[in-house]
Write an enzyme that holds these catalytic residues in place. Structure first.
Site, mmCIF file in Angstrom:
data_model
loop_
_atom_site.group_PDB
_atom_site.id
_atom_site.type_symbol
_atom_site.label_atom_id
_atom_site.label_comp_id
_atom_site.label_asym_id
_atom_site.label_seq_id
_atom_site.Cartn_x
_atom_site.Cartn_y
_atom_site.Cartn_z
ATOM 1 N N VAL A 24 -9.490 1.173 -4.433
ATOM 2 C CA VAL A 24 -8.894 -0.131 -4.147
ATOM 3 C C VAL A 24 -7.854 -0.056 -3.033
ATOM 4 C CG1 VAL A 24 -9.295 -0.877 -6.517
ATOM 5 C CG2 VAL A 24 -7.105 0.155 -5.924
ATOM 6 N N GLU A 25 -7.403 -1.229 -2.592
ATOM 7 C CA GLU A 25 -6.400 -1.377 -1.518
ATOM 8 C C GLU A 25 -6.814 -0.650 -0.245
ATOM 9 O OE1 GLU A 25 -2.272 -0.877 -2.446
ATOM 10 O OE2 GLU A 25 -2.535 -1.522 -4.513
ATOM 11 N N GLY A 26 -8.087 -0.702 0.071
ATOM 12 C CA GLY A 26 -8.619 0.000 1.232
ATOM 13 C C GLY A 26 -9.182 1.328 0.802
ATOM 14 N N ARG A 75 0.829 -1.214 0.000
ATOM 15 C CA ARG A 75 0.000 0.000 0.000
ATOM 16 C C ARG A 75 0.858 1.257 0.000
ATOM 17 N NH1 ARG A 75 -5.097 0.580 2.423
ATOM 18 N NH2 ARG A 75 -4.213 1.906 4.031
ATOM 19 N N SER A 134 2.740 0.748 -4.236
ATOM 20 C CA SER A 134 2.117 0.554 -5.541
ATOM 21 C C SER A 134 1.319 1.770 -6.002
ATOM 22 C CB SER A 134 1.237 -0.695 -5.509
ATOM 23 O OG SER A 134 0.270 -0.607 -4.474
#
Length: 747
Positions: A438-440, A316, A319
């Site tokens: 995305v990703e949280g 996180r 990326s």
């Protein structure tokens, strides 16, 4: 009940009840690191008295010779193979690109060399993703996912030796395409609500009866899922017959599931905001695997949530921040050039103050994002576990990406509204909501994670107090609690007087590094002032709200915003220091500082305006926010930052480093050539304006030579080519015959 027991159980336990909900996300390694004082810069900020020399002595992120060679070689070659317009129209990367990615081990950047991977640093991983993402969002996402959200990181941290020896070489070499299947159909951000199950039972595996898991799941939004050969699957383990003999084994668990097993269904695709990276749903019905498919083996059954929070924190922080940096740098690179060559009312649009407001902010955002990316990578490469900072980076980087791309789109106007091969910003603009979601999801991250996990991980005493609340009721436990409790009280009293003194003096006497000049020292002192205010107000929020703070998400979010701004500005100061205190870059530093201080003051003001305990709010306002408001960056400074994008310079090159065209006749290449020509021929155009002559008349009376006239004509032609937008014959827009058949059949 003794006085000490009353103080602990009756007075203190309710105050810190909310913090205890954060404990399951901490691995034993993280708890040990916090106990040993192995915390990082976010903890310094949370203390209210940051040590700036500690920040400035952090070893800067850098590339090894091997990493630089990869960036200059295979990475650049890959970029030359990418045509984002054609990729989007085709719906996928070309087969040649997939083969190139596998052959050159792009999917194994984080995997150590002993397993066949590249063994790159986090900074090298980030640099590769950043460079690729300036050319194609689809390619950037395809490369980033196996190195951040794939099962590789989980295997490295928690896998058994047998799992690592088998899977990591196959992942590194591209024989296996990984995906991580976390999001359930009806769970969303609440992973604990997933209905995907793995029931412990006996079943047949390769002809033998084996103790294993019977899995049933239905996932969506899984990147690389449609083409994956192995899923890292998150599910709820159930052991109704007690076959594992461990009640704690039940709960969220992670396992490796080959997608060629009977019952696994993959292949269908989502189209996320028009982006064509592989993403889609997958499901499994009565899929049986042995227990050794659990990542880490049976000992890690039920520990999936801790594993996910620990392993995915690094990804996180790398990326999406890297993609966001690519978007901001490309936006700055292209928009500064376009605003210089595009004229309206006889002058470049970049000279209008309304445009300069956007340009100045765009330049500062590009500088800030890259600064924070470098500092975060330095921390990760130093072995730090940056769970809180990764949340800060993911949410703030993607929010600022949206701001940067919106600024760029506003300035380009119609140029980037029209889709086609001449639009170098359209796909970035469309992809922004994906990064934010995305990703949280950012709303969740901002409201619940940054301050919530920041408090438990970074506060100097909170974790020890929470752990002490769970100890047995004996004299030794009470002694330990008293020790931590009174240390916290002493810390709070020091913070009160520190915040009070710094607020009422404007931070004039706060500590600051001596190098960098008076203007830089002033920024450090003001940061120290607001760090103390943040620490004090945070403690009062914990004290007065207790367990209800968890439900006061807007207050928590604003406190998280302050911590985020302090971190981002710290990164800017660190970068400016590492770059050698370049005076030409200081306008960007100063703009970011003024903008951050305005946001911090506004957030703290909003916290105090909404703190339920009005007496505490009145007291804290008097202590921490006396005097007038912060107005942000002044107009002159904004204009100065805007000019940095409009004029070639080493500062502009540093801002847009790594952004360059790779196609000889592509839209970005045309823009770069037109920008260079417009700058080079500016004296000739000035000569024409002063003489009030056309090119032909200037040649006729000798004001211009024929060669100079040709330069101006070529410049005009290049500018026209850049400003032009795409149009299509209707036949090019219609779906192909194979896609039309179902509609025709229906008719």
């Amino acid at each position: 009940m003794s006085i000490r027991t009353f103080r602990r159980d009756t007075l203190t336990r309710p105050i810190f009840g909310w913090a205890r909900t954060q404990l399951p996300s901490l691995s034993e390694t993280e708890r040990d690191a916090i106990d040993a004082g192995e915390v990082w810069w976010d903890a310094d900020l949370f203390s209210g008295n940051p040590d700036w020399n500690k920040l400035l002595t952090v070893t800067p992120a850098s590339l090894s010779e091997k990493e630089q060679a990869f960036l200059d070689g295979p990475c650049e070659e890959l970029c030359s193979m990418l045509d984002d317009w054609e990729i989007t129209r085709a719906g996928d990367l070309p087969d040649s690109v997939w083969t190139f990615l596998k052959t050159n081990r792009f999917f194994g950047m984080i995997i150590p060399e002993k397993y066949g991977g590249l063994g790159f640093s986090n900074y090298a991983h980030s640099e590769v993703v950043r460079r690729i993402s300036t050319c194609s969002v689809t390619a950037g996402v395809t490369v980033m996912v196996p190195n951040s959200l794939g099962p590789g990181e989980l295997l490295l941290q928690f896998g058994t030796d047998e799992q690592r020896d088998y899977w990591l070489p196959r992942l590194a070499g591209g024989q296996e395409i990984p995906a991580f299947a976390l999001t359930s159909e009806d769970a969303g951000s609440d992973a604990s609500a997933m209905r995907d199950t793995g029931v412990v039972c006996k079943g047949k595996w390769k002809g033998k009866e084996t103790l294993g898991l019977r899995l049933n799941w239905s996932k969506r939004y899984i990147t690389l899922g449609p083409v994956s050969t192995v899923l890292g699957l998150a599910f709820k383990l159930e052991d109704p017959e007690g076959l594992l003999g461990n009640a704690e084994a039940e709960g969220i668990t992670c396992a490796l599931i080959p997608t060629d097993l009977k019952g696994v269904n993959i292949g269908r695709r989502h189209i996320p905001c028009g982006q064509v990276f592989q993403n889609g749903p997958n499901s499994g019905k009565d899929v049986f695997v042995p227990l050794d498919h659990i990542i880490g083996g049976p000992d890690f059954a039920g520990k999936g949530w801790m594993m996910l929070m620990s392993a995915l924190a690094a990804g996180r922080g790398i990326s999406l921040p890297s993609l966001s940096c690519a978007a901001a740098s490309l936006s700055a690179h292209a928009t500064g050039a376009y605003a210089r060559i595009r004229q309206q009312f006889g002058i470049p649009v970049g000279k209008f103050e309304g445009v300069q407001q956007h340009l100045g902010r765009l330049a500062a955002n590009a500088y800030t994002l890259d600064s924070a990316r470098k500092l975060t990578c330095a921390g990760l490469d130093g072995g730090r576990r940056l769970a809180v900072i990764s949340g800060i980076m993911k949410s703030n980087a993607t929010y600022r990406m949206r701001e940067a791309v919106d600024d760029a789109m506003d300035i380009h106007a119609g140029k980037t509204v029209i889709d086609g091969p001449n639009n170098y910003l359209g796909n970035l603009h469309k992809s922004v909501p994906v990064g934010i979601t995305v990703e949280g999801a950012n709303i969740l991250t901002r409201n619940m994670i940054i301050f919530g996990q920041g408090a438990i991980r970074c506060h100097p005493y909170l974790l020890d107090e929470v752990l002490a609340l769970d100890t047995k009721d004996d004299d030794k436990a009470l002694d330990q609690f008293d020790k931590v409790f009174w240390a916290h009280v002493g810390h709070s009293i020091k913070t009160l007087f520190r915040a009070w003194g710094r607020a009422w003096t404007g931070g004039a006497f706060a500590p600051a590094p001596t190098h960098g000049g008076a203007a830089a020292a002033s920024i450090y002192r003001r940061m120290s002032r607001y760090a103390a205010a943040f620490a004090l107000i945070s403690d009062f929020a914990l004290l007065t709200l207790g367990g209800s703070l968890k439900r006061k998400e807007m207050l928590s979010a604003r406190l998280g915003d302050v911590l985020s701004e302090l971190y981002l500005l710290s990164a800017v100061m660190k970068r400016w220091h590492d770059d050698g205190h370049m005076a030409a870059d200081f306008p960007l530093v100063e703009w970011t500082a003024e903008d951050s201080f305005a946001k911090i003051a506004s957030s703290l003001d909003a916290v105090l305006a909404n703190l339920p305990n009005r007496a505490a709010a009145f007291f804290l306002r008097m202590v921490t926010l006396p005097g007038g408001s912060n107005r942000g960056a002044p107009d002159d400074l904004t204009r100065e930052c805007a000019e940095l994008l409009l004029t070639p310079s080493p500062t502009r090159d540093r801002l847009t480093r790594g952004v360059r065209a790779v196609s000889g006749d592509g839209a970005l290449r045309k823009l770069e050539e037109a920008f260079a020509l417009v700058v080079a021929t500016e004296p000739l155009r000035r000569k024409l304006r002063d003489a009030k002559l056309s090119i032909a008349d200037a040649v006729a009376n000798g004001t211009l030579s024929e060669k100079e006239a040709d330069q101006l004509r070529k410049t005009e032609q290049m500018v026209d080519a850049v400003v032009a937008v795409d149009d299509f014959d209707p036949s090019e827009i219609l779906r192909d015959e194979s896609r039309e058949q179902p509609r025709e059949a229906a008719q």
